[in-house]
Design a protein around this motif. Structure first.
Motif, PDB file in Angstrom:
ATOM      1  N   LEU A 218       0.730  -1.350  -0.038  1.00  0.00           N
ATOM      2  CA  LEU A 218       0.012  -0.105   0.113  1.00  0.00           C
ATOM      3  C   LEU A 218       1.026   1.303   0.094  1.00  0.00           C
ATOM      4  O   LEU A 218       0.418   2.399  -0.601  1.00  0.00           O
ATOM      5  N   TRP A 219       1.866   1.223   0.783  1.00  0.00           N
ATOM      6  CA  TRP A 219       2.750   2.256   0.875  1.00  0.00           C
ATOM      7  C   TRP A 219       3.668   2.574  -0.790  1.00  0.00           C
ATOM      8  O   TRP A 219       3.653   3.792  -0.977  1.00  0.00           O
ATOM      9  N   TRP A 221       2.083   1.698  -3.583  1.00  0.00           N
ATOM     10  CA  TRP A 221       1.247   2.103  -4.389  1.00  0.00           C
ATOM     11  C   TRP A 221       1.034   3.630  -4.045  1.00  0.00           C
ATOM     12  O   TRP A 221       0.474   4.258  -5.016  1.00  0.00           O
ATOM     13  N   ALA A 222       1.055   4.098  -2.855  1.00  0.00           N
ATOM     14  CA  ALA A 222       0.686   5.540  -2.518  1.00  0.00           C
ATOM     15  C   ALA A 222       1.671   6.481  -2.898  1.00  0.00           C
ATOM     16  O   ALA A 222       1.498   7.536  -3.215  1.00  0.00           O
ATOM     17  N   PHE A 223       3.005   6.034  -2.650  1.00  0.00           N
ATOM     18  CA  PHE A 223       4.036   7.166  -2.672  1.00  0.00           C
ATOM     19  C   PHE A 223       5.140   6.783  -3.720  1.00  0.00           C
ATOM     20  O   PHE A 223       6.050   7.581  -3.899  1.00  0.00           O
ATOM     21  N   ASN A 225       4.578   5.214  -7.059  1.00  0.00           N
ATOM     22  CA  ASN A 225       3.646   4.429  -8.240  1.00  0.00           C
ATOM     23  C   ASN A 225       3.692   5.150  -9.458  1.00  0.00           C
ATOM     24  O   ASN A 225       2.840   4.975 -10.464  1.00  0.00           O
TER      25      ASN A 225
END
Length: 451
Positions: A218-219, A221-223, A225
């Motif tokens: 998730l990290w 994907w968020a930061f 990507n």
């Protein structure tokens, strides 16, 4: 009571142990305008010989298994489509061409031209009454695109190659291939006592580790990507130079008379890893995850369409070591990993552990600190060495370019695909990395301006 209109075949245990949510899409750019009707006729013959190509993909939730529902009377027209676009191909698609020097270009992925009508994901295959494979012909005034859509649960790269070679053989006037053998050669590995040791580098994650690995995903994907799919072309002269440099390193480090050998693929992969991991002070652990074919290791029934790969893991290195090692040492690191982890004993260990832990979350790198790269080598499939001339009497049809992509719910990252040998003698590589990796002038960025 009427007889069922299909037969049920359970999916293989290795097929369902990974990649059940992904689809392999492959396309060929041909230098002539084909006659689609001839391709359809050949496809119909192939589907009749291998009716699993026309199967529906289903899940039996009571038995907890994936199934192929194979129609008793397969209809090839359900999985065939064509499109004619007037004008030259360059008006719609400027595919990559071989270059005189190493070149790094953003890859075009015109799935709307190669496979515009195929289902968009595995969920659609499960939900809809559609065949699991699709072939699409797009014609231009001066070229043809052939697109092939195969879910990964059915086939790996060798399976894709087997399908296209069977199709072109029929086009050339050969008889349809013999029926497929549907006995699962991997079933016995999944039925052994649950005592198989974990192969090198792998482990089953605990609940906490599973949460950690998803948090990391998730990290990213968020930061982090800003992913790009680019391809790198290595002309024949550079392939020879890079392999020659690797062998010079090996002779310098192991003696002039050493019989140690690395392949062109080993050397090109080592070169790509050095481009991806330029000099750094980081000592974070790095593993390279390499999909290795099993067809030459196991006696599998032929022709065999299904997945037959194991995943080998290079011994852990600090990231800084990639730039510090010579090209030859890094290539040898890869070669020795493949040799040691694809012996019959190592393959049996991997298969037993993998299939006995199918439904458990597994990992090959440290969830927080570890770095990793995934490598697929499709050179052995010879994807550009295809001949569709049978679809165009009296003319030779040449393959100008082979395109490939994957459909999956989570975008690929840290992926290196040594994709195909070009007829010119060069090698095509494709990758999914953050833009900052591609543009770093200490690595791939050096070759972006050489387009």
């Amino acid at each position: 009571m009427s007889s069922p209109s299909y037969t049920v075949l359970p999916c293989g245990v290795l097929d369902t142990s990974h990649a059940t949510d992904s689809i392999i899409v492959t396309g060929w750019v041909l230098d002539q305008r084909l006659e689609p009707q001839k391709v359809l006729e050949a496809w119909a013959s192939l589907v009749n010989a291998w009716p699993i190509l026309n199967a529906r993909l289903r899940q039996d939730r009571k038995r907890l298994r994936w199934e192929y529902h194979i129609p008793v009377k397969p209809a090839a027209s359900e999985s065939f489509a064509k499109l004619d676009i007037p004008g030259p191909i360059e008006f719609c698609y400027r595919f990559a061409r071989p270059s005189q020097t190493i070149s790094c270009t953003v890859k075009e992925n015109p799935q709307h031209l190669f496979l515009p009508h195929a289902p968009h994901d595995v969920d659609a295959l499960l939900r809809e009454d559609v065949p699991i494979t699709h072939i699409h012909i797009t014609t231009f005034d001066d070229a043809t695109l052939v697109g092939l859509y195969v879910p990964h649960i059915l086939s790996d790269g060798h399976g894709v190659a087997a399908i296209v070679r069977a199709l072109t053989a029929i086009l050339s006037g050969e008889n349809p291939p013999p029926p497929l053998e549907h006995t699962d050669p991997f079933l016995s590995y999944s039925q052994a006592p649950l005592t198989a040791p974990a192969p090198y580098g792998w482990r089953v994650l605990s609940l906490i580790e599973t949460v950690m690995i998803y948090t990391r995903a998730l990290w990213e994907w968020a930061f982090d990507n800003d992913l790009e799919n680019r391809e790198v072309f290595f002309p024949a002269s550079d392939v020879a130079r890079i392999k020659g440099d690797a062998m010079k390193d090996i002779r310098r480090e192991h003696g002039e008379n050493t019989d140690i050998y690395v392949s062109s693929s080993d050397a090109i992969l080592a070169f790509c890893l050095k481009c991806k991991h330029p000099p750094t002070a980081s000592n974070a652990p790095l593993n390279v995850f390499y999909t290795a074919g099993l067809r030459n290791v196991l006696s599998l029934p032929g022709p065999f369409l299904h997945n037959a790969v194991c995943m080998v893991i290079t011994p852990t290195l600090p990231v800084s070591a990639v730039s510090e090692m010579s090209l030859g040492a890094l290539a040898l690191h890869i070669r020795r990993t493949l040799e040691s982890q694809t012996t019959p004993v190592a393959v049996e260990t991997w298969l037993r552990w993998r299939l006995q832990n199918t439904r458990r979350k597994k990992a090959f790198f440290d969830p927080w600190r570890g770095q990793w790269d995934v490598v697929t080598n499709w050179r052995e499939m010879r994807l550009m060495d295809v001949d569709f001339s049978g679809a165009l009497p009296e003319l030779r049809v040449r393959c100008l370019y082979v395109w490939g992509n994957g459909i999956q719910p989570i975008p690929l990252r840290n992926w290196i695909g040594i994709w195909a040998d070009d007829p010119s003698g060069g090698i095509w590589m494709s990758g999914f990395f953050p833009r900052r990796v591609w543009e770093d002038k200490r690595g791939f960025g050096e070759f972006i301006d050489q387009q």
